[in-house]
Design a protein around this motif. Sequence first.
Motif, PDB file in Angstrom:
ATOM      1  N   VAL A   1      33.750   0.467 -42.848  1.00 14.18           N
ATOM      2  CA  VAL A   1      35.356   1.352 -42.967  1.00 14.18           C
ATOM      3  C   VAL A   1      34.974   1.926 -44.018  1.00 14.18           C
ATOM      4  N   ILE A   2      34.822   0.917 -45.545  1.00 13.74           N
ATOM      5  CA  ILE A   2      34.247   1.109 -47.325  1.00 13.74           C
ATOM      6  C   ILE A   2      33.710   2.180 -46.794  1.00 13.74           C
ATOM      7  N   TYR A   3      32.067   2.115 -46.320  1.00 14.96           N
ATOM      8  CA  TYR A   3      30.633   2.879 -46.025  1.00 14.96           C
ATOM      9  C   TYR A   3      31.035   4.581 -46.050  1.00 14.96           C
ATOM     10  N   SER A   4      32.187   4.454 -44.163  1.00 16.51           N
ATOM     11  CA  SER A   4      32.333   5.580 -43.576  1.00 16.51           C
ATOM     12  C   SER A   4      33.041   5.938 -44.414  1.00 16.51           C
ATOM     13  N   LEU A   5      34.217   5.452 -45.801  1.00 13.39           N
ATOM     14  CA  LEU A   5      34.939   6.921 -46.181  1.00 13.39           C
ATOM     15  C   LEU A   5      34.641   7.475 -47.158  1.00 13.39           C
ATOM     16  N   LEU A   6      33.878   6.713 -47.823  1.00 15.15           N
ATOM     17  CA  LEU A   6      32.872   6.975 -49.419  1.00 15.15           C
ATOM     18  C   LEU A   6      31.467   8.354 -48.319  1.00 15.15           C
ATOM     19  N   ALA A   7      31.174   7.799 -47.115  1.00 17.89           N
ATOM     20  CA  ALA A   7      30.650   9.128 -46.339  1.00 17.89           C
ATOM     21  C   ALA A   7      31.323  10.131 -46.557  1.00 17.89           C
ATOM     22  N   GLU A   8      32.458  10.406 -46.058  1.00 16.11           N
ATOM     23  CA  GLU A   8      33.420  11.417 -46.266  1.00 16.11           C
ATOM     24  C   GLU A   8      34.000  11.953 -47.403  1.00 16.11           C
ATOM     25  N   GLY A   9      33.690  10.975 -48.507  1.00 12.56           N
ATOM     26  CA  GLY A   9      34.142  11.738 -49.475  1.00 12.56           C
ATOM     27  C   GLY A   9      35.024  11.262 -50.326  1.00 12.56           C
ATOM     28  N   VAL A  10      35.437  10.560 -49.589  1.00  9.46           N
ATOM     29  CA  VAL A  10      36.843   9.716 -49.456  1.00  9.46           C
ATOM     30  C   VAL A  10      36.802   8.901 -51.365  1.00  9.46           C
ATOM     31  N   ASP A  11      38.052   9.699 -52.493  1.00 11.14           N
ATOM     32  CA  ASP A  11      37.711   9.131 -53.568  1.00 11.14           C
ATOM     33  C   ASP A  11      39.073   8.437 -53.568  1.00 11.14           C
ATOM     34  N   THR A  12      40.275   8.432 -53.167  1.00  3.06           N
ATOM     35  CA  THR A  12      41.753   7.776 -53.435  1.00  3.06           C
ATOM     36  C   THR A  12      41.605   7.394 -51.765  1.00  3.06           C
ATOM     37  N   ILE A  13      42.548   6.294 -52.483  1.00  6.25           N
ATOM     38  CA  ILE A  13      43.541   5.143 -50.942  1.00  6.25           C
ATOM     39  C   ILE A  13      44.753   4.952 -51.025  1.00  6.25           C
ATOM     40  N   PHE A  14      46.357   5.473 -50.802  1.00  6.89           N
ATOM     41  CA  PHE A  14      47.189   5.145 -51.014  1.00  6.89           C
ATOM     42  C   PHE A  14      47.759   4.089 -49.802  1.00  6.89           C
ATOM     43  N   GLY A  15      48.082   2.738 -50.250  1.00  6.17           N
ATOM     44  CA  GLY A  15      48.149   2.292 -48.883  1.00  6.17           C
ATOM     45  C   GLY A  15      48.629   0.813 -49.662  1.00  6.17           C
ATOM     46  N   TYR A  16      48.964  -0.987 -48.608  1.00  8.47           N
ATOM     47  CA  TYR A  16      50.091  -1.503 -48.567  1.00  8.47           C
ATOM     48  C   TYR A  16      49.445  -2.988 -48.212  1.00  8.47           C
ATOM     49  N   PRO A  17      48.430  -3.572 -48.234  1.00  7.65           N
ATOM     50  CA  PRO A  17      47.583  -4.946 -48.314  1.00  7.65           C
ATOM     51  C   PRO A  17      48.843  -5.584 -46.695  1.00  7.65           C
ATOM     52  N   GLY A  18      47.987  -6.742 -46.105  1.00  8.30           N
ATOM     53  CA  GLY A  18      48.722  -7.137 -45.202  1.00  8.30           C
ATOM     54  C   GLY A  18      48.025  -8.140 -44.469  1.00  8.30           C
ATOM     55  N   GLY A  19      48.285  -9.264 -43.368  1.00  3.23           N
ATOM     56  CA  GLY A  19      47.731  -9.991 -42.753  1.00  3.23           C
ATOM     57  C   GLY A  19      46.439  -9.442 -42.305  1.00  3.23           C
ATOM     58  N   ALA A  20      46.826  -7.978 -40.769  1.00  2.00           N
ATOM     59  CA  ALA A  20      45.833  -7.838 -40.181  1.00  2.00           C
ATOM     60  C   ALA A  20      44.830  -6.802 -40.955  1.00  2.00           C
ATOM     61  N   ILE A  21      45.243  -6.388 -42.428  1.00  8.89           N
ATOM     62  CA  ILE A  21      44.255  -5.592 -42.746  1.00  8.89           C
ATOM     63  C   ILE A  21      43.401  -6.009 -44.073  1.00  8.89           C
ATOM     64  N   MET A  22      43.434  -7.805 -44.389  1.00  8.97           N
ATOM     65  CA  MET A  22      42.927  -7.498 -45.229  1.00  8.97           C
ATOM     66  C   MET A  22      41.397  -8.088 -45.199  1.00  8.97           C
ATOM     67  N   PRO A  23      40.808  -8.468 -44.832  1.00 11.60           N
ATOM     68  CA  PRO A  23      38.832  -7.941 -44.423  1.00 11.60           C
ATOM     69  C   PRO A  23      39.028  -6.508 -45.477  1.00 11.60           C
ATOM     70  N   ILE A  24      39.747  -5.581 -44.692  1.00  8.93           N
ATOM     71  CA  ILE A  24      38.993  -4.618 -45.221  1.00  8.93           C
ATOM     72  C   ILE A  24      39.499  -4.176 -46.908  1.00  8.93           C
ATOM     73  N   TYR A  25      40.606  -4.750 -47.059  1.00 12.70           N
ATOM     74  CA  TYR A  25      40.829  -4.789 -49.094  1.00 12.70           C
ATOM     75  C   TYR A  25      40.296  -5.990 -49.303  1.00 12.70           C
ATOM     76  N   ASP A  26      39.839  -7.043 -48.489  1.00 17.11           N
ATOM     77  CA  ASP A  26      38.496  -8.026 -49.405  1.00 17.11           C
ATOM     78  C   ASP A  26      37.250  -6.974 -49.868  1.00 17.11           C
ATOM     79  N   ALA A  27      36.890  -6.233 -48.856  1.00 13.13           N
ATOM     80  CA  ALA A  27      35.889  -4.924 -48.474  1.00 13.13           C
ATOM     81  C   ALA A  27      36.260  -4.172 -49.860  1.00 13.13           C
ATOM     82  N   LEU A  28      37.289  -3.472 -49.624  1.00 11.01           N
ATOM     83  CA  LEU A  28      37.814  -2.463 -51.045  1.00 11.01           C
ATOM     84  C   LEU A  28      37.321  -3.155 -52.057  1.00 11.01           C
ATOM     85  N   TYR A  29      38.020  -4.447 -52.179  1.00 10.05           N
ATOM     86  CA  TYR A  29      37.818  -4.999 -53.905  1.00 10.05           C
ATOM     87  C   TYR A  29      36.559  -4.705 -54.332  1.00 10.05           C
TER      88      TYR A  29
END
Lengths: 198, 579
Positions: B27-55
């Motif tokens: 997910v993160i590498y794909s976002l980088l490939a799209e030139g994403v520099d900013t994400i607005f968000g709020y973590p929680g149980g079901a998205i924790m692995p993505i937040y962990d990668a984002l760290y």
Amino acid sequence: MSDIYQDKTGDAVEKQFTLSVLTEDLPGLLNNVTIIFTRRKLNIDMINVSSSEVPGVSRYTIVLTTTREQVEKVVKQIRKHIDVLGAFVYEEDEIHYQEIALYKVPTRIFMGGVNVEKIIRANNARILVIEQDYILIEKTGHKEDTQKLYDILEPYGIMEFVRSGRVAVSKSKRKTEQFLEELENSNTHSLSINGQNK
Amino acid sequence: MEATRQKPKPETSAQPQKRKMSGSEAVIYSLLAEGVDTIFGYPGGAIMPIYDALYGFQDRIKHVLVRHEQGAAHAAQGYARVRNEVGVCFATSGPGATNLVTGIADAQIDSTPIVCITGQVPSHLLGTDSFQESDVLGISMPVTKWNFQVTKPEEIPWAIARAFYIAKTGRPGPVLLDITKDAQFGEVDFEYKKCEKIRSYHPYPPVEDDKISAAAELINTAKKPYLLVGHGVLLSGAEEQLKGFVEKAGIPVASTLLGLSAFPTDHPQYVGYLGMHGNYGPNVKTNECDVLIAVGMRFDDRVTGDPNKYAPQAKVIHIEIDPSEIDKIIKTSVAINADAKQALEKLTEAVKPNKHESWIQEFRDCDEIEYQKVIEHDIYPKSKQIRMGEVIRELNELTHGEAVLVTDVGQHQMVANRYWKFKKSNSNITSGGLGTMGFALPAAMGAQVAKPDTPVVSISGDGGFQMTIQELGTISQYKIPVKMVLLNNDFLGMVRQWQQLFFEKRYSFTEMTNPDFIKIAEGYGVPGKRITERSELTGALKEMYECEGAYLLEIAVEKEENVFPMVPSGDSVANIRLD
């Protein structure tokens, strides 16, 4: 939408339209298509979804009663959906169409002196299955035809009856495959399956 | 906040051609490939692995932790609108995802490209009413341009590539990807390929030459041509082409709410703002023009009033990228189904140079009437209390039109957009189609993060401000220097105005007992001030604008101020009321 447009063309007259929609075969798409009708509070008279002759492409045949004005807006919104390949609207005289009906009747009525066989032959129906308890009759035709046979058989006792949605082909010559090929090579989303750009 | 954030280069080339990684990393590498520099968000149980990668990617992607997911969606919208790029937000499953929905619906109706990524319960639990499960796909279906549920890690790069392509091309809009937790944990052979074509999607219909010549003929023979600018001009980046076209053809230009800032308001051919609370001339003259050219707008009912009585005398040329908008509300004589930029380029070539000075003068005569009856009292009031219009005038003078204006929904929005002088493209951010109260604060936050060096001013009313007031926490945590103006009349002013005009002053539940906003801001570590007197206004605005960080200026305004002119709902634009 007769309240929005003054009707100068007869577009505001309600009639039956048949929509033919080609989509990618994906989960959720049926919902995406029907939600467009829900939003406008349009009732779908009949809907039939099945795979087309092209692998991975579904064909929807949707019948509804509304105005030309409204149906054209609906078709445009269906076309707008990302995974919809094409959507076309037809009036009755622009298509050949059929519906299928199945009638489950008790086997005993064949024994009771009623000339069921004659009825079946006269109505261009056929017997699909003969079981000890029931006989399954199939009839293909327009709704009036399948309804007529229902009305004839009804007094003898129909155990179960089911009628399918419509399937239709347009009277124009283009094939789905050819349409898809042209779609791949074109920039526009408004190709008509009749071969004219709308 | 860092002084400037360099937009990172898309990472595709730097990627190892194929590499094993988790779905979350993908997910993160794909976002980088799209030139994403900013994400607005709020973590929680079901998205924790993505937040962990984002760290592990904090040096390359800035994540802004909002205080409510609605804020994340609006912030992504603010980001997208000010940069004309895709905004991104994250939320968890269930309530996290449902909280996004208002923002997604807002982005859909205002054609804003955002990509929302929501976590979802593991795929084997789908449909079992498991903890924090909601049918996000079903819920978001009618308000997204496209949505998709990812249940396998190998679908991630494909889905993200498709999401960005769909969000930003053609008529932009929101895309939602719902990614199950097992897909985030699973392993994928990562390879990223940008999406360039979808066979069922043709975002840029070609300009048809016969339509251009038909339109040009109408324009060349028109005595009173009139052009309406919509959001599509900004989205297409057609500002210069628009200017070139109208200058050659000498046509007066009016703007919809979302079209504002596409055409400089001080241009000699600019005649004003359209719609229910728009300017007098632009509304009245709609029913006097002979050719109406609408560019990238969709004839919203707030613009047309009664569509049966909207420009019945005129031939309508509609330049519009979305074919489903053509002939939806107003029947066209010539429909050019194409991108505004391409269409305007061709149309400019096809039209003859012309001038329509006396026709433009008719608008100016209307302006004179409107000035005397409405504007003067709004922006130079003699009344005791401060009026919204004078605040906008002073703020505009102070900012020299350099700031991005973010407005909420209601009276202040209409007043701000009536009196602000727009100079720069994409400097107007507001919730138009959906009319989402609470939009301004998080959207301003997103815009400011997107453009750290551009001043961003939000204007809210006391009702809307309290709908997303918790974002003061985000503003404080990330030191986002948004300047917040709160025009407080202790009323839900627009509803109150309608109650006064159409419901015999039965002020049913529109009066508000408000908190001490400055104390609240102070609690969040945001400085602020409340003023009530006209004599304090200039100084207070200056103090706010010159403050380095975020600042809240609360201005007590006239309690029962009404916004005029006004086209009563469902009436003809010609019947616009001046009082």
